[in-house]
Design a protein around this motif. Structure first.
Motif, PDB file in Angstrom:
ATOM      1  N   ASP A  50      -6.681  -4.193   2.771  1.00  0.00           N
ATOM      2  CA  ASP A  50      -5.474  -4.279   3.454  1.00  0.00           C
ATOM      3  C   ASP A  50      -4.734  -5.123   2.633  1.00  0.00           C
ATOM      4  N   SER A  52      -1.023  -4.971   2.764  1.00  0.00           N
ATOM      5  CA  SER A  52       0.195  -5.010   3.384  1.00  0.00           C
ATOM      6  C   SER A  52       1.119  -6.268   3.282  1.00  0.00           C
ATOM      7  N   ASN A  70      -3.917  -0.270   1.837  1.00  0.00           N
ATOM      8  CA  ASN A  70      -2.854  -0.306   2.477  1.00  0.00           C
ATOM      9  C   ASN A  70      -1.672  -1.183   1.849  1.00  0.00           C
ATOM     10  N   ARG A  72       1.675  -1.285   2.622  1.00  0.00           N
ATOM     11  CA  ARG A  72       2.838  -1.067   3.123  1.00  0.00           C
ATOM     12  C   ARG A  72       3.519  -2.618   2.895  1.00  0.00           C
TER      13      ARG A  72
END
Length: 111
Positions: A50, A52, A70, A72
């Motif tokens: 992750d 993000s 991830n 984002r």
């Protein structure tokens, strides 16, 4: 004949107090080239991590595995992604990329 020796097990790589390993939660972390004190993330296994909102600007990510990560809202401006595996990584319109980099051609999925 002796069986071949098993390589020693390698635990997570630690960079500035962050565990760099598959599935790591590095959301919002500063992993920019400037913050890593000369260390780089070349060849790092960050699959399913992750990342993000992480700052990865100017980070060296050559041959890094970012599959299904991830991304984002991550800042990858100026990052070196040469040879990086981004297949199945997820990004959004807030993800910032290095100039001239084509995330779709690299296998990134936009949601």
């Amino acid at each position: 004949k002796r069986p071949p020796k098993k390589p020693p097990s390698v635990g997570p790589v630690e960079v500035n107090g962050y565990a760099i390993e598959p599935g790591a939660d590095l959301s919002g972390r500063n992993l920019s080239g400037r913050n890593l004190s000369g260390r780089n993330l070349s060849g790092a296994n960050l699959s399913r991590a992750d990342l993000s909102r992480a700052d990865l600007s100017r980070a060296r990510l050559t041959r890094a595995d970012l599959a299904r990560a991830n991304l984002r809202g991550a800042n990858l401006k100026g990052a070196n992604l040469r040879g990086a595996n981004l297949k199945g990584a997820v990004a959004d319109t807030d993800t910032q990329w290095p100039e001239g980099f084509n995330p779709v051609a690299a296998g990134v999925i936009f949601e």
